[in-house]
Scaffold this active site. Structure first.
Site, short mmCIF file in Angstrom:
data_model
loop_
_atom_site.label_atom_id
_atom_site.label_comp_id
_atom_site.label_asym_id
_atom_site.label_seq_id
_atom_site.Cartn_x
_atom_site.Cartn_y
_atom_site.Cartn_z
N GLY A 30 0.88 -1.19 0.07
CA GLY A 30 0.05 0.17 0.15
C GLY A 30 0.82 1.13 -0.05
O GLY A 30 1.95 1.14 -0.14
N SER A 31 0.20 2.53 0.30
CA SER A 31 1.09 3.59 0.29
C SER A 31 2.04 3.64 1.29
O SER A 31 3.09 4.25 1.12
CB SER A 31 0.28 4.91 0.23
OG SER A 31 -1.20 4.31 0.37
N ALA A 33 2.77 1.01 3.76
CA ALA A 33 2.90 -0.50 4.27
C ALA A 33 2.97 -1.65 3.23
O ALA A 33 2.77 -1.51 2.05
CB ALA A 33 1.73 -0.96 4.99
N ASP A 145 -14.76 4.44 3.48
CA ASP A 145 -14.17 4.12 2.40
C ASP A 145 -14.37 2.89 1.80
O ASP A 145 -13.56 1.87 1.49
CB ASP A 145 -12.48 4.14 2.79
CG ASP A 145 -11.62 4.39 1.35
OD1 ASP A 145 -12.32 4.75 0.27
OD2 ASP A 145 -10.34 4.15 1.20
#
Ligand code: ADP
Length: 427
Positions: A30-31, A33, A145
């Site tokens: 992810g961004s 992690a 989200d």
């Protein structure tokens, strides 16, 4: 001169994390992690470990988001369709979230592969999502989200809602209960959130569910987000087309969920009452997809509360030390007496030691102050007969904390204490 060619080792060395987990293949990045499969050395259980780099998150001011994610997942531990978080570990530079493994990957990838889903299968995922979100909402948490990238599948194909990083806990609300941070992914985000108005997170989740149901059945989203302003206008004007294969009932539900006015928008709980939604619930074709009745949810909560709340007392769940900030003195104890007994004792001890005693309106919280220093004690009855109290310094300067106030109180309370928790680390 000949040099021997280096040979790769027969078995590549395995990475063992903090003596507890053997790290396996990378599942995704992810961004902030990386997520790996891992195996618990003690139990052999397969898990997913999310490794977060503290330095990068600190730079981007992501700490609150991470704390929020962990806190939300911790509070929602009981629901079968919410990704469980088993443990949180941290070193000086990294945070490790040990989570349930969703071996089936993202529902997004599934749709990309198969194009779109048939209505019974889409309904089954939607039922599981609705069940999870209803649970969240009742706990006072909205997800904010909801999108197919955040819906994972376990190896049996059960839906697992993940990524609570943007989720809103009740304490993050304004005084009128509304949220005001714009977040989420444009194609799935409610118009009032895009417009940056105060909004109701529960109703914003309803909108995202409408987009999601459309996506599951169509294989694409109703609003194309490449032109932001145009997209926003289309959302407001209900300007989208249903593919011809959508059933009448599915159209009705999506239409009501994609209501630009949050006040008249259908809630997820209302969707759960529709005939379309209830179809196939009793005999489910896709595993544990049954929407939990109020009764079952109630039972699930009271049955598991002891284990859950005791877990939350263990240091593995103590989030205060994740990021290096000076922690004020804090300790917890299980009490031999009732909540009222703890409150009374703290008041007596405070008076005896010359503190100003303040009983908070909640009646289970007592503040003891002297100079600039204030110690607060809060007692709760976790389950019948199990009273746990937390004692912490809420105001004061370091030198004052080092004085003997703290240990004086501790000694005086001893009589009502059954066991101290985290004493070694927190005192
Ligand atoms: P993001 O930055 O988008 O929130 P994450 O860091 O949460 O992404 O996750 C990175 C990737 O790892 C994603 O592709 C996600 O599908 C995958 N992933 C995350 N958690 C799990 C899990 N518990 N089991 C399997 N895959 C996971």
């Amino acid at each position: 001169m000949d040099f021997p060619t280096p040979q790769p080792p027969a078995n590549p060395p395995t990475t063992i994390l903090l003596d507890k987990y053997e790290l396996g293949r990378l599942l995704g990045s992810g961004s902030f992690a990386k997520v790996h499969v891992a195996r618990s050395i003690e139990t052999n259980q397969l898990v997913a470990i999310k490794t977060i780099d503290k330095k990068r998150t600190a730079k981007a001011g992501m700490e609150p988001r991470i704390i929020r994610e962990i806190e939300a997942m911790r509070r929602l531990h009981h629901h079968p369709n919410i990704l469980k978080i088993h443990e949180v570990m941290a070193t000086k530079t990294k945070i490790y979230l040990v989570m349930e493994l969703a071996a089936g990957g993202e529902i997004f990838t599934k749709i990309l592969r198969s194009g779109r889903l048939q209505e019974p299968e889409a309904r089954c995922y939607f039922q599981q999502l609705a069940s999870a979100l209803t649970f969240c909402h009742r706990e006072g948490i909205s997800h904010r989200d909801v999108k197919p990238e955040n819906l994972l599948l376990d190896k049996e194909g059960n839906l697992k809602v993940s990524d609570f990083g943007l989720s809103a806990l009740p304490e993050n609300r304004t005084s009128n209960g509304m949220l005001h941070t714009a977040c989420g992914t444009p194609a799935y985000t409610a118009p009032e959130v895009i417009a940056q108005r105060d909004y109701d997170g529960v109703k914003a989740d309803s909108w995202s569910c409408g987009v999601l149901l459309f996506f599951l059945l169509a294989g694409y989203t109703p609003f194309d987000d490449s032109h932001f302003v145009i997209m926003y206008r289309k959302m407001q004007g209900r300007d989208y087309k249903f593919p011809r294969w959508f059933s009448k009932q599915a159209r009705f539900i999506i239409y009501r969920l994609l209501d630009p006015n949050p006040a008249t928008r259908m809630s997820i709980e209302d969707v759960s009452e529709t005939k379309w939604f209830k179809k196939g619930l009793e005999v489910s074709e896709f595993g544990s997809s049954v929407l939990d009745s109020d009764e079952r949810l109630g039972r699930m909560r009271s049955d598991t509360i002891t284990a859950f709340d005791l877990i939350s007392l263990s240091s593995a769940w103590d989030l205060s030390g994740l990021f290096e900030r000076r922690e004020r003195k804090r300790t917890r104890f299980t009490a031999r007496v009732s909540v009222e007994g703890v409150v009374e004792k703290v008041k007596t001890v405070g008076e005896k030691l010359g503190f100003r005693v303040d009983e908070k309106s909640e009646a289970r919280v007592v503040g003891l102050s002297k100079g600039r220093m204030m110690v607060m004690v809060e007692a709760v009855e976790l389950v019948e007969g199990l009273v746990v109290a937390e004692m912490k310094v809420v105001e004061g300067v370091e030198e004052e904390e080092d004085e003997s106030y703290w240990s004086e109180i501790v000694v005086e309370l001893e009589e009502i204490v059954f066991a101290w928790h985290n004493e070694a680390t927190l005192q």
